[in-house]
Design an enzyme around this catalytic site. Structure first.
Site, mmCIF file in Angstrom:
data_model
loop_
_atom_site.group_PDB
_atom_site.id
_atom_site.type_symbol
_atom_site.label_atom_id
_atom_site.label_comp_id
_atom_site.label_asym_id
_atom_site.label_seq_id
_atom_site.Cartn_x
_atom_site.Cartn_y
_atom_site.Cartn_z
ATOM 1 N N TRP A 82 1.764 -8.790 13.338
ATOM 2 C CA TRP A 82 2.056 -8.697 11.905
ATOM 3 C C TRP A 82 3.140 -9.666 11.490
ATOM 4 O O TRP A 82 3.064 -10.294 10.428
ATOM 5 C CB TRP A 82 2.380 -7.254 11.519
ATOM 6 C CG TRP A 82 1.225 -6.362 11.815
ATOM 7 C CD1 TRP A 82 1.140 -5.419 12.796
ATOM 8 C CD2 TRP A 82 -0.067 -6.398 11.183
ATOM 9 N NE1 TRP A 82 -0.121 -4.865 12.804
ATOM 10 C CE2 TRP A 82 -0.881 -5.443 11.826
ATOM 11 C CE3 TRP A 82 -0.609 -7.144 10.143
ATOM 12 C CZ2 TRP A 82 -2.203 -5.212 11.470
ATOM 13 C CZ3 TRP A 82 -1.934 -6.920 9.771
ATOM 14 C CH2 TRP A 82 -2.706 -5.960 10.430
ATOM 15 N N ASP B 116 9.895 -5.647 7.640
ATOM 16 C CA ASP B 116 8.701 -4.796 7.521
ATOM 17 C C ASP B 116 8.907 -3.605 8.452
ATOM 18 O O ASP B 116 8.968 -3.765 9.673
ATOM 19 C CB ASP B 116 7.479 -5.618 7.940
ATOM 20 C CG ASP B 116 6.200 -4.790 8.054
ATOM 21 O OD1 ASP B 116 6.224 -3.569 7.820
ATOM 22 O OD2 ASP B 116 5.152 -5.386 8.397
ATOM 23 N N LYS C 124 1.297 4.957 7.775
ATOM 24 C CA LYS C 124 1.581 5.323 9.147
ATOM 25 C C LYS C 124 2.469 6.565 9.197
ATOM 26 O O LYS C 124 2.080 7.588 9.738
ATOM 27 C CB LYS C 124 2.221 4.138 9.867
ATOM 28 C CG LYS C 124 1.230 2.973 9.972
ATOM 29 C CD LYS C 124 1.840 1.705 10.496
ATOM 30 C CE LYS C 124 0.836 0.567 10.430
ATOM 31 N NZ LYS C 124 -0.312 0.717 11.328
#
Lengths: 360, 360
Positions: free
Chosen positions: A101, A171, A195
């Site tokens: 990511w 993030d 999540k």
């Protein structure tokens, strides 16, 4: 109704009592005669929901007044563009690449300026966090970017990088609200909610006010300008109302559980049960450097692909869902987010012990 | 549980049986032991949901094979940028401005090229659809853009504009699935789902395949490139899974109701009940040209602001929600989307008659 232990990396397990409340309120939210899904986002009822959701998040994270909380669509992947489009005044940013990511964020930023990869752990399949105490931060860097918990690889920054005075953008999708953080250390701290917080389809971005300006890169869409959303209290257009509502319930649940300090303790306890077993097992082992282990995502292998596949198959039959590792890593991964009860981790370890004995 | 008649312009009323099913499946979707909100979007279970949702939509709308169906985030407002970023090869497009949303789309497109306003009904507060049979379409226009049903003003194109061979792009947010359309007449036909289909937080875009290319404007974010989503079956990143699931249930409901042909008949019947009353009432009147009246959004006024306010207040007390008109128009507006039962419209007209008598 029979619930499984769901170790999915995201979308992921939610607190049972939250789901129960959502089901109960589905036809008639608190006597208003409609579902939250049917409410005008401009109604008093929904305004109360979004205001209270934001307030509870601010309480939980101790978000200072000079930070805005934005509820945005498009996922972290959209932030990968939105961040440089809004922050790259000098067209320079530094990226620390500790997983897929972070790498995608770095690649996307290259569209908008000079995105420097100042550190990486790709040499060892992202199985560690590089030393970030003295990195070659660019003199004119608009920000330094990290992905704080790496869902796929199971690593986490235990200390934030030394950005040498530059803005930090992080993030936190897969460690969001799993422990207290000091928001003032970040320029932007953001994460997808699917999540650790709620259903998919929303990012929460917490942004220092002075970074929210009209001075964005030319061609930045109105919807990708933070100011658009900040000025409108995240209601420039219709937001993901239902997601905001469910997240709000999760925030209430977190408060009831004792807040982020208590969640940290609980998460450490849960992770220790699994890691302690992995460290003494003769069949299973963790795949990342011990010092960098995530509390949320725990990848492990047997070292034998056939045995891995057997384990995944038998664990599923026993009521443990989504233990198969990410396709880029293989093996297994147990994601043990806030809503995973301790009993789920204990049951998993008991199953692993039994499997190890049966397959010696 | 007591349900109201909800005339909200969006988010809006959903079929009761859909909400009921969603509530029933909340803790345990079809024996899998988890909620749809908790499912990995890469799981077989969710894949079945998204595939079936798309298939049912294709059936309902008779979408040809050379059109892709994309489930996207960010609302119509994000499409306002995404459309020019993906289609403006010549940097020229023609816009017909029939309301606030068409105007916003036109304004956003000006960031990316020459966006010509080739017709408008702003001179009369957007209360009609201009004659679009022979407009000055630009020779090098990449597309002609319309908003097909104008939610705020209550107008609808009864015929599509003559684009003189140019590509037609249409925002159908507030008339989505309210009647059959000929998809082949459009390059892109898209809409936010939060009015006629499902919960807020998703756009469905139906795009002719040849328009989905890598040849987008420089600086277009990966997430704003149609090809990203088309290549990944709308799962480049985590989509709004729960919204897809609810929309899928609404598609099943529409099929059961007889499809879009039957919905059209039902919607015409519902609208006629209200318009016929408005046309014979001595107190209430519709605000738009009769030939351009929307089947979905019916604005009306008494001509007296105090009486309007009294009506809104008393109607709410009587169980009719969200009848207040948009802040830019005033008066009242009844949005009577697919899921509004005929009984709701009949009850509203009965209430209006009573109100008229009592307030002569």
């Amino acid at each position: 109704m029979s619930r499984v232990y769901n170790f999915s990396a995201g979308p992921a397990v939610l607190p049972e009592e939250v789901l129960k409340e959502v089901a109960e309120e589905m036809m008639d939210y608190r006597g208003c005669g409609m579902s939250v899904m049917e409410m005008s986002h401009r109604s008093k009822m929904f305004d109360d929901i979004i205001q209270e959701t934001e307030k509870d998040l601010r309480d939980l994270m101790h978000i200072p007044d000079n930070y805005k909380v934005l509820f945005l669509q498009g996922g972290a992947s959209q932030q990968f563009a939105m961040i440089p489009m809004n922050l790259m005044k000098n067209r320079v940013a530094d990226y620390i690449v500790t997983g897929q990511w972070a790498k995608k964020a770095w690649q996307e930023a290259q569209k908008y300026g000079k995105a420097n990869k100042i550190a990486s752990s790709e040499d060892k399949t992202f199985s560690y966090i590089p030393d970030c105490s003295d990195l070659p931060i660019s003199e004119d860097a608009d920000y330094v970017y990290i992905c704080e918990n790496n869902t796929i690889y199971g690593t986490k920054y235990k200390e934030l990088p030394n950005t040498k005075g530059k803005l930090l953008v992080s993030d936190v999708s897969s460690c969001f609200l799993s422990e207290p953080i000091d928001v003032t250390k970040y320029g932007i701290v953001y994460g997808g909610v699917q999540k650790n917080i709620g259903p998919a389809g929303m990012v929460i971005a917490i942004i220092r006010e002075d970074l929210i300006t009209e001075d964005v890169l030319p061609g930045t869409p109105t919807m990708l300008t933070y100011k658009t959303h900040a000025d409108a209290g995240s209601m420039y257009n219709t937001p993901n109302c239902f997601c905001i509502y469910v997240c709000g319930k999760v925030f209430k649940w977190l408060k009831k559980m004792g807040g982020l300090e208590a969640m940290k303790e609980r998460n450490e306890k849960k992770a220790a049960i699994l890691y302690d077993f992995l460290d003494q097992s003769e069949m299973f082992r963790g795949t990342v450097e011990k010092k960098d282990r995530s509390l949320m995502n725990v990848p492990f292998v047997t070292g034998n692909k056939e045995l891995d596949a057997k384990f995944v198959k038998e664990s599923q039959a026993a009521g443990f869902e989504n233990l198969k590792g990410h396709r880029t890593v293989g093996g297994m991964r147990a994601s043990i987010y806030n809503a995973m009860p301790i009993e789920g981790v204990e049951a998993l370890v008991a199953f692993m012990k039994k499997f190890e004995e049966e397959n010696k």
